[in-house]
Design a protein around this motif. Sequence first.
Motif, short mmCIF file in Angstrom:
data_model
loop_
_atom_site.label_atom_id
_atom_site.label_comp_id
_atom_site.label_asym_id
_atom_site.label_seq_id
_atom_site.Cartn_x
_atom_site.Cartn_y
_atom_site.Cartn_z
N GLU A 62 -1.06 10.76 6.33
CA GLU A 62 -0.68 11.91 6.37
C GLU A 62 -1.18 12.34 7.68
N LEU A 63 0.62 14.06 7.50
CA LEU A 63 0.47 13.71 9.64
C LEU A 63 -0.09 14.73 9.71
N HIS A 64 0.28 15.84 7.91
CA HIS A 64 -0.70 16.74 8.42
C HIS A 64 -0.36 18.18 6.88
N ARG A 65 -1.63 19.12 6.84
CA ARG A 65 -1.78 19.36 5.69
C ARG A 65 -1.72 21.10 5.81
N GLY A 66 -1.15 22.28 5.27
CA GLY A 66 -1.69 23.24 5.28
C GLY A 66 -1.40 24.00 3.76
N SER A 67 -1.89 25.27 3.74
CA SER A 67 -1.91 26.37 2.95
C SER A 67 -2.14 27.62 2.98
N SER A 68 -1.81 28.55 1.77
CA SER A 68 -1.31 29.59 2.52
C SER A 68 -1.48 30.87 1.06
N ALA A 69 -2.88 31.36 1.26
CA ALA A 69 -2.91 32.31 -0.04
C ALA A 69 -1.89 33.68 0.25
N GLN A 70 -0.92 34.44 -1.34
CA GLN A 70 -0.42 35.50 -1.24
C GLN A 70 -0.55 36.36 -2.62
N ASP A 71 -0.25 37.42 -1.97
CA ASP A 71 -0.46 38.66 -2.92
C ASP A 71 1.40 39.09 -3.50
N LEU A 72 1.05 39.88 -4.93
CA LEU A 72 2.01 40.35 -5.08
C LEU A 72 3.23 39.33 -5.42
N VAL A 73 3.24 38.29 -5.88
CA VAL A 73 3.87 36.78 -5.53
C VAL A 73 4.47 36.96 -7.31
N SER A 74 5.68 37.45 -7.91
CA SER A 74 6.08 37.68 -9.60
C SER A 74 5.72 36.88 -10.48
N SER A 75 6.02 35.37 -9.60
CA SER A 75 6.25 34.70 -10.80
C SER A 75 6.10 33.34 -10.85
N PRO A 76 5.27 31.94 -11.32
CA PRO A 76 5.26 31.25 -10.56
C PRO A 76 6.35 30.43 -10.57
N CYS A 77 7.54 30.56 -10.45
CA CYS A 77 8.91 29.93 -9.50
C CYS A 77 8.87 30.84 -8.21
N SER A 105 8.45 20.97 -9.17
CA SER A 105 9.54 22.17 -10.14
C SER A 105 10.91 21.86 -9.84
N GLN A 106 10.82 20.79 -11.82
CA GLN A 106 12.70 20.63 -11.52
C GLN A 106 13.89 21.63 -11.01
N VAL A 107 13.60 22.56 -11.82
CA VAL A 107 14.24 23.69 -12.23
C VAL A 107 15.16 24.36 -10.97
N LEU A 108 13.52 24.68 -9.59
CA LEU A 108 13.52 24.98 -8.47
C LEU A 108 14.47 23.88 -7.29
N VAL A 109 13.94 23.00 -7.41
CA VAL A 109 14.98 21.84 -6.82
C VAL A 109 16.20 21.85 -7.21
N ASN A 110 16.36 21.99 -8.42
CA ASN A 110 17.71 22.01 -8.56
C ASN A 110 18.82 22.88 -8.60
N THR A 111 18.24 24.16 -8.04
CA THR A 111 18.67 25.20 -7.47
C THR A 111 18.61 25.33 -6.59
#
Length: 175
Positions: A62-77, A105-111
């Motif tokens: 592991e080199l680095h990790r991070g996280s962030s919260a966000q509101d008003l997100v319309s969908s899991p994708c 998320s296979q659909v997202l990676v392919n998109t």
Amino acid sequence: MDLLDTMDFAKSTSESKRKNSPRGHAPTGSAMEVFCNTDASWKGGIQSAGLAWIFTDHEAKELHRGSSAQDLVSSPCMAEALAIREALLQAVALNYRHICIKSDSQVLVNTISARRKSTDLFRVLADIDDLAFSTSSPFQSCRFFFISRSLNGLADGLAKNCLATHLIRNPSHVT
């Protein structure tokens, strides 16, 4: 083309990709390549998401990790796409030049890999495309790779923890 149309593409290509790579690990590029597992946790009723990314080297250190919260997100994708965009922005800030983004998320990676733009994710996908593929991209190489959920546990846990912490700190968001 929207993400629902992409699902057929994802199903048709997943078998051949799985046969060419061992147990969900991206085929290695150079030793300079940095890998980044991304994930998101989404709470639909309140449209909040926890986004997470974990960078590792070619030896899985592991080199680095991070996280962030966000509101008003319309969908899991949308949450997954936001996590990938944030990971790319962090990679730029950390001066990583060769990156492999791994997502469950296979659909997202392919998109993203096919450089398609769905209407519901247009702006975020356009940002990802600019960061990853444009002539002014800060990356010398940028790949996107699907991994199974079972291989993405650390990023999943980080995203869930981020969302839970966000909801505790902002109880008015909880319904």
